[in-house]
Write an enzyme that holds these catalytic residues in place. Structure first.
Site, short mmCIF file in Angstrom:
data_model
loop_
_atom_site.label_atom_id
_atom_site.label_comp_id
_atom_site.label_asym_id
_atom_site.label_seq_id
_atom_site.Cartn_x
_atom_site.Cartn_y
_atom_site.Cartn_z
N GLU A 31 4.70 60.90 -26.26
CA GLU A 31 5.02 61.44 -24.90
C GLU A 31 3.73 60.71 -24.07
O GLU A 31 2.33 60.15 -24.66
CB GLU A 31 4.06 62.79 -24.90
CG GLU A 31 3.06 63.37 -23.71
CD GLU A 31 4.51 63.51 -22.30
OE1 GLU A 31 5.93 63.54 -22.45
OE2 GLU A 31 4.26 62.67 -21.57
N THR A 41 7.60 69.76 -16.07
CA THR A 41 7.80 70.50 -16.56
C THR A 41 6.82 71.80 -16.74
O THR A 41 6.92 72.70 -15.98
CB THR A 41 7.68 70.38 -17.99
OG1 THR A 41 8.90 70.05 -18.31
CG2 THR A 41 7.92 71.66 -18.94
N HIS A 49 17.35 80.41 -13.67
CA HIS A 49 18.14 80.09 -12.09
C HIS A 49 19.90 81.07 -13.54
O HIS A 49 19.93 80.91 -13.46
CB HIS A 49 19.03 79.05 -11.72
CG HIS A 49 17.99 78.19 -10.37
ND1 HIS A 49 17.79 79.13 -9.40
CD2 HIS A 49 17.22 76.89 -10.94
CE1 HIS A 49 16.63 77.97 -9.36
NE2 HIS A 49 16.13 77.29 -10.20
N LYS A 251 18.04 72.84 -0.27
CA LYS A 251 18.08 74.90 -0.94
C LYS A 251 17.48 75.42 -0.08
O LYS A 251 16.88 76.67 -0.25
CB LYS A 251 17.28 74.51 -2.55
CG LYS A 251 18.92 74.28 -3.07
CD LYS A 251 18.95 74.77 -4.32
CE LYS A 251 19.69 73.39 -5.40
NZ LYS A 251 19.08 73.41 -6.98
N ILE A 337 17.27 64.15 -14.91
CA ILE A 337 17.23 66.63 -15.25
C ILE A 337 17.11 67.39 -14.35
O ILE A 337 15.53 66.95 -14.19
CB ILE A 337 16.96 66.76 -16.26
CG1 ILE A 337 17.75 65.65 -18.00
CG2 ILE A 337 17.62 67.61 -17.24
CD1 ILE A 337 19.39 66.04 -18.18
N CYS A 401 -12.98 83.49 -19.65
CA CYS A 401 -12.34 83.81 -18.12
C CYS A 401 -11.99 85.28 -18.20
O CYS A 401 -11.07 86.30 -17.89
CB CYS A 401 -10.69 83.67 -18.77
SG CYS A 401 -9.61 83.22 -17.19
C1 LIG Z 1 9.33 70.44 -6.76
C2 LIG Z 1 11.00 71.53 -8.43
C3 LIG Z 1 11.22 73.06 -9.03
C4 LIG Z 1 12.01 73.11 -9.04
N1 LIG Z 1 12.26 74.59 -10.35
C5 LIG Z 1 12.95 74.91 -10.81
C6 LIG Z 1 14.15 76.06 -11.26
O1 LIG Z 1 13.06 76.86 -10.78
N2 LIG Z 1 14.38 75.52 -12.59
C7 LIG Z 1 14.64 74.77 -13.29
O2 LIG Z 1 15.96 75.50 -14.21
N3 LIG Z 1 14.32 73.87 -12.97
C8 LIG Z 1 13.33 73.02 -11.61
N4 LIG Z 1 13.14 72.17 -11.08
C9 LIG Z 1 13.71 71.14 -12.45
C10 LIG Z 1 12.81 70.95 -14.24
O3 LIG Z 1 11.03 71.33 -13.32
C11 LIG Z 1 13.15 69.98 -14.56
O4 LIG Z 1 14.73 69.86 -14.69
C12 LIG Z 1 12.01 69.51 -16.16
O5 LIG Z 1 11.25 70.19 -15.49
C13 LIG Z 1 12.87 67.67 -16.59
O6 LIG Z 1 12.06 68.05 -17.25
P1 LIG Z 1 12.56 67.00 -18.26
O7 LIG Z 1 11.33 67.22 -19.74
O8 LIG Z 1 12.98 66.23 -18.67
O9 LIG Z 1 10.87 66.10 -17.77
P2 LIG Z 1 9.47 66.25 -17.76
O10 LIG Z 1 8.60 67.58 -17.89
O11 LIG Z 1 8.56 65.18 -16.73
O12 LIG Z 1 8.85 65.32 -19.11
C14 LIG Z 1 9.64 64.18 -19.29
C15 LIG Z 1 8.37 63.70 -20.28
O13 LIG Z 1 8.59 62.14 -20.01
C16 LIG Z 1 7.29 61.87 -20.59
N5 LIG Z 1 7.92 60.07 -20.33
C17 LIG Z 1 7.89 58.88 -19.11
N6 LIG Z 1 7.87 58.19 -19.78
C18 LIG Z 1 7.93 58.34 -20.69
C19 LIG Z 1 7.48 56.76 -21.32
N7 LIG Z 1 8.07 55.61 -20.80
N8 LIG Z 1 7.06 57.22 -22.50
C20 LIG Z 1 6.56 58.78 -23.29
N9 LIG Z 1 6.66 59.10 -22.37
C21 LIG Z 1 6.74 59.35 -21.13
C22 LIG Z 1 6.28 62.59 -18.97
O14 LIG Z 1 4.92 61.70 -18.98
C23 LIG Z 1 6.94 63.68 -19.14
O15 LIG Z 1 6.10 64.47 -19.91
C24 LIG Z 1 12.45 71.91 -10.92
C25 LIG Z 1 11.66 70.42 -10.25
C26 LIG Z 1 10.22 70.78 -9.48
C27 LIG Z 1 10.25 69.12 -8.78
#
Ligand SMILES: Cc1cc2nc3c(=O)[nH]c(=O)nc-3n(C[C@H](O)[C@H](O)[C@H](O)COP(=O)(O)OP(=O)(O)OC[C@H]3O[C@@H](n4cnc5c(N)ncnc54)[C@H](O)[C@@H]3O)c2cc1C
Length: 484
Positions: A31, A41, A49, A251, A337, A401
């Site tokens: 990470e 996240t 949902h 949405k 995602i 807190c």
């Molecule tokens: C405004 C908004 C509202 C949303 N609302 C919802 C909701 O209500 N319900 C729902 O189901 N989903 C929702 N989503 C979607 C959901 O938040 C995401 O689909 C989900 O959090 C994605 O998780 P992830 O692990 O793919 O990404 P992330 O949480 O971004 O994790 C990816 C990780 O990879 C790391 N990374 C990137 N590049 C590298 C690298 N080169 N080397 C090492 N680490 C790296 C980053 O630092 C990060 O920690 C929403 C998203 C947004 C933006």
């Protein structure tokens, strides 16, 4: 040599590590941030949902419905805050009324339980906080709200408890496929070897894919901003309220309570340069107030205590991208995602494990897999339980807190968990200290001291959040007393 190296520890990487840690495998997660769940996240709507707005037949639709089912079990086992509440999509005119029919049809086709269209009287009886001018609503009883970072942290911690390694501050900058057939992965100053690589890079997954020559994913960056309102507003509604999607399919701005008892209003949508652009922007932010009032007129926006923004991990492909790379065997993309990625995460991880098995990884179940996690939440204990725990450990008798009633005992316990939090915000994500009305104004300095003491480092080295966010720049007197 690791069996699997996962790039990124958001909810998707964490769910993947948790899923793989059930098997006799060596797993490493790299990470780039100094904490897990520090990307998309931590900045979303926090909703599991129901699944009525995903396109019928899409991966999103299937994994959303399966993911929320799995989430229920995971949250119970791993002690993650989750609350079942219904959701409404509300219509104010004929165009919007027609949208409800389309959403209803999708909900039925996607297998969403209990979804139906209700008239204004029933909608207002079920949710009195709604705008009484609505003409109809889509009602879905099977949604839930969750603590999104706790969810990811819990899965990542459990993976570590079961033998996986999580390496923080490890940005993956190069991935080489060597002639022997495995990968050499450069992360920070270290090089790791792994038989399989999983790309869970969130809003950077296209960049991660590019490291193995994949140029066909184009990341699109749409920021979404939110207001967080104080707990007195959290009681206004007991459902997630969505407007109808607009003519362009956006949405819209939702209003929802949080598991912490607050109210959130958001997100909007506008293009930003990259996945790190999460600063909130006036006057765009203020426009949320009008949208919030349209759905729930009783919101008092003088009660805003915080604002945040997240970037949607979209690509040009409308669906989630879950595949073994065609150009690089044994490299799995869990990319694009976007929402409902939080809802779908454990189902995405099961899909990822199936792909790995399909390309040769042997999945032998561990006999001693530990699938339990519990943390003490002092303020939820009865008076007798509180007294008992204080008599065993007096640190639980010192409230740090005041807004959230978080004790020193909980902070110290959080610091010594399997993935060590090292910043003030990492403590906030572990045990809520600083989440309340004063947003850490009172407890921040105490948390700072406790972190320095428990980690045995100088207070000068304690960060607020990401790398470089120092709080102290230089001692002003008695420099020799700073120490450790
Ligand atoms: C405004 C908004 C509202 C949303 N609302 C919802 C909701 O209500 N319900 C729902 O189901 N989903 C929702 N989503 C979607 C959901 O938040 C995401 O689909 C989900 O959090 C994605 O998780 P992830 O692990 O793919 O990404 P992330 O949480 O971004 O994790 C990816 C990780 O990879 C790391 N990374 C990137 N590049 C590298 C690298 N080169 N080397 C090492 N680490 C790296 C980053 O630092 C990060 O920690 C929403 C998203 C947004 C933006």
């Amino acid at each position: 040599m690791y069996d699997v190296l996962i790039v990124g520890c958001g909810v998707v990487g964490a769910a993947m590590a948790y899923e793989l840690s059930r098997y006799d495998l060596s797993v490493c997660v790299c990470e780039r941030s100094n904490d897990v769940a520090n990307g998309v996240t931590k900045a979303n709507s926090a909703i599991l949902h129901a699944g009525f707005d995903c396109p019928v037949g899409s991966l999103e639709a299937r994994l959303n419905v399966e993911g929320v089912r799995l989430a229920k079990e995971i949250c119970e086992k791993l002690d993650v805050e989750r609350r079942e509440i219904p959701s409404f999509v509300i219509a104010f005119n004929e165009r919007e009324r027609k949208e409800l029919d389309a959403l209803y049809e999708r909900g039925i086709a996607n297998g969403v339980p209990g979804v139906r269209i209700v008239g204004p009287e029933e909608a207002l009886a079920l949710e009195p906080g709604l705008n009484p001018k609505l003409i109809a609503a889509l009602y879905a009883p099977s949604s839930a709200i969750i603590n999104p970072w706790e969810y990811a942290i819990a899965m990542a911690e459990t993976a570590v408890t079961n033998g996986a390694e999580v390496r923080l501050c490890s940005p993956v900058t190069a991935i080489e496929k060597v002639p022997e057939g495995h990968f050499k992965v450069t992360a920070g100053t270290d090089v790791y070897e792994a038989k399989y690589v999983v790309n869970a890079g969130g809003a950077f997954s296209a960049d991660v894919y590019r490291l193995v020559g994949g140029n066909d994913l184009k990341q699109t960056n749409f920021c979404g901003q939110y207001y967080v309102l104080d707990k007195n507003q959290g009681k206004l509604i007991n459902s997630v309220i969505f407007p109808c999607p607009d003519e362009h399919g956006f949405k819209g701005v939702l209003v929802a309570p949080t598991v912490h008892g607050n109210l959130i209003v958001g997100p909007d949508s506008y293009v930003v340069e990259n996945g790190d652009c999460v600063a909130t922007v006036s006057p765009l932010l203020e426009e949320l107030q009008e949208h919030g009032h349209r759905s729930v007129p009783g919101i008092d926006f003088r009660q805003i205590i915080h604002e945040y923004a997240g970037v949607r991990p979209n690509t040009q492909i409308p669906d989630f991208v879950i595949e073994e790379s065609r150009i690089c065997p044994h490299f799995i993309n869990l990319a694009g995602i976007k929402s409902p990625g939080l809802s779908s995460a454990p189902a995405i991880a099961k899909e990822g494990a199936k792909l790995l098995e399909g390309c040769g990884l042997v999945l032998n179940e561990k006999k001693n897999f530990i699938d339990k996690r519990k943390r003490i939440k002092f303020r939820e204990l009865s008076r007798e339980e509180q007294e008992k725990i204080i008599s065993q450990n007096p640190l639980y008798g010192r409230v740090i807190c005041r807004c959230e009633t978080v004790t020193e005992g909980e902070i110290v316990e959080a610091i010594h968990r399997p993935i060590q939090p090292r910043t003030i915000d990492a403590i906030k994500r572990r045990c809520n200290a600083g989440m309340g009305r004063c947003q850490g104004g009172f407890c921040g300095p105490r948390v700072h001291e406790i972190l320095a003491r428990e980690l045995n480092v100088s207070p000068m080295d304690i960060l607020m959040d990401e790398q470089g966010t120092f709080l102290l720049t230089s001692p002003i007197k008695e420099a020799d007393d700073y120490g450790a």
